[in-house]
Design a protein around this motif. Structure first.
Motif, PDB file in Angstrom:
ATOM      1  N   LYS A 153      38.012  31.373  42.474  1.00 38.84           N
ATOM      2  CA  LYS A 153      36.565  31.581  42.530  1.00 38.84           C
ATOM      3  C   LYS A 153      36.192  32.437  43.730  1.00 38.84           C
ATOM      4  O   LYS A 153      35.323  33.301  43.652  1.00 38.84           O
ATOM      5  CB  LYS A 153      35.848  30.226  42.613  1.00 38.84           C
ATOM      6  CG  LYS A 153      35.771  29.498  41.288  1.00 38.84           C
ATOM      7  CD  LYS A 153      34.988  28.209  41.440  1.00 38.84           C
ATOM      8  CE  LYS A 153      34.836  27.503  40.099  1.00 38.84           C
ATOM      9  NZ  LYS A 153      34.087  26.247  40.232  1.00 38.84           N
ATOM     10  N   GLU A 154      36.890  32.168  44.833  1.00 39.58           N
ATOM     11  CA  GLU A 154      36.638  32.943  46.043  1.00 39.58           C
ATOM     12  C   GLU A 154      37.012  34.411  45.819  1.00 39.58           C
ATOM     13  O   GLU A 154      36.306  35.312  46.278  1.00 39.58           O
ATOM     14  CB  GLU A 154      37.474  32.363  47.187  1.00 39.58           C
ATOM     15  CG  GLU A 154      36.784  32.428  48.531  1.00 39.58           C
ATOM     16  CD  GLU A 154      37.563  31.618  49.556  1.00 39.58           C
ATOM     17  OE1 GLU A 154      38.327  32.232  50.318  1.00 39.58           O
ATOM     18  OE2 GLU A 154      37.432  30.391  49.560  1.00 39.58           O
ATOM     19  N   GLU A 155      38.116  34.648  45.122  1.00 39.47           N
ATOM     20  CA  GLU A 155      38.540  36.026  44.827  1.00 39.47           C
ATOM     21  C   GLU A 155      37.480  36.734  43.993  1.00 39.47           C
ATOM     22  O   GLU A 155      37.139  37.889  44.249  1.00 39.47           O
ATOM     23  CB  GLU A 155      39.873  36.028  44.068  1.00 39.47           C
ATOM     24  CG  GLU A 155      41.058  35.768  44.977  1.00 39.47           C
ATOM     25  CD  GLU A 155      42.404  35.902  44.256  1.00 39.47           C
ATOM     26  OE1 GLU A 155      42.433  36.424  43.124  1.00 39.47           O
ATOM     27  OE2 GLU A 155      43.407  35.476  44.835  1.00 39.47           O
ATOM     28  N   GLU A 172      34.275  36.008  43.830  1.00 40.66           N
ATOM     29  CA  GLU A 172      33.096  36.235  44.679  1.00 40.66           C
ATOM     30  C   GLU A 172      33.320  37.429  45.602  1.00 40.66           C
ATOM     31  O   GLU A 172      32.419  38.233  45.824  1.00 40.66           O
ATOM     32  CB  GLU A 172      32.788  34.986  45.502  1.00 40.66           C
ATOM     33  CG  GLU A 172      31.985  33.965  44.711  1.00 40.66           C
ATOM     34  CD  GLU A 172      31.836  32.640  45.447  1.00 40.66           C
ATOM     35  OE1 GLU A 172      32.102  32.584  46.665  1.00 40.66           O
ATOM     36  OE2 GLU A 172      31.477  31.659  44.770  1.00 40.66           O
ATOM     37  N   THR A 173      34.557  37.532  46.134  1.00 42.13           N
ATOM     38  CA  THR A 173      34.872  38.649  47.032  1.00 42.13           C
ATOM     39  C   THR A 173      34.749  39.978  46.293  1.00 42.13           C
ATOM     40  O   THR A 173      34.159  40.934  46.813  1.00 42.13           O
ATOM     41  CB  THR A 173      36.308  38.491  47.606  1.00 42.13           C
ATOM     42  OG1 THR A 173      36.391  37.227  48.228  1.00 42.13           O
ATOM     43  CG2 THR A 173      36.627  39.582  48.617  1.00 42.13           C
TER      44      THR A 173
END
Lengths: 159, 159
Positions: free
Chosen positions: A98-100, A102-103
């Motif tokens: 999820k962080e990837e 968002e990034t």
């Protein structure tokens, strides 16, 4: 089929006579006796597993036996976390993915706002397989999840 | 502290006298007797859990009790899959997120090769929270995982 012997793995492990109506026969082979059924017996107890299987309709028992076996082997392998360790690892993997995403979204938004004619500034390389976390992040995630579980089930933390 | 009574939840449920050296006292409160310890007893058996906790160093027992409680409640809730249902759901979520990342990467690569001056053609919207799968995909994933588990543990499929 129960291997070379007429006993299933469970009855072989329990050193008892295997009867034609044995609950375990369809799900535990003779060869599994030493490793699989010993884990199942050690973690759940043969009697509990028999009761759990008998409460289910016939068509669900194969899956239930597989899941019980998986849980038992996981707990023998990791006596504290058992198969929950797998849940922790997957939750971390979800968080990292999820962080990837968002990034990438932020990079794309930033590139468009700063220089709409320069799409190559967007770093498109996202390692899909890179799911490991730094040790600190991993430990924090485990601590947070443990707190959630303790809180959910109102378990007392040992002092 | 074990609630209103001097018995812990385990001893209350088992209707036995709670002694000062009771294995369960620090981890099962009086209030949990009906719901939590009954699940633990039904799935693992009190004696098995006591043995599992006693094999561990003191500092690990709280976490182990929480995990055992979680597994037991999950199995009572879902007698076939237990907490493995959670693993299946997370594996699907990971697969969907990886697919989303691959889709963005392909869109970005495609936009750059076709029209390097048109970054706005890239569909930047990725719903991070959208992790549900179509029913068919979900069922296929579960079937695949079940096959893997059956294969891993050489379990016989009931006919």
């Amino acid at each position: 089929m129960t291997g070379a012997s007429s006993s299933c793995g469970a009855c072989k492990f329990l050193r008892r006579r295997c009867t034609p109506d044995c609950t375990f026969t369809p799900y535990f082979s003779y060869e599994q006796a030493a490793s699989h059924f010993s884990a199942v017996h050690r973690v759940f107890g043969a009697s509990n597993v028999s009761k759990m299987l008998l409460r289910l309709p016939l068509h669900s028992r194969g899956d239930a036996a597989a899941m019980i076996c998986y849980e038992a082997l996981a707990r023998v392998h990791d006596p504290v976390y058992g198969c929950i360790a797998h849940i922790f690892a997957l939750q971390q993997q979800v968080a990292v993915l999820k962080e990837e995403i968002e990034t990438i979204e932020m990079q794309m938004a930033s590139a468009r706002s700063l220089d709409p004619l320069a799409p190559t500034q967007i770093s498109a390389h996202v390692s899909v397989n890179q799911t490991s976390c730094p040790n600190e992040m991993e430990q924090n995630a485990v601590q947070k999840l443990l707190q959630d579980i303790h809180q959910d089930y109102y378990l007392y933390q040992p002092e």
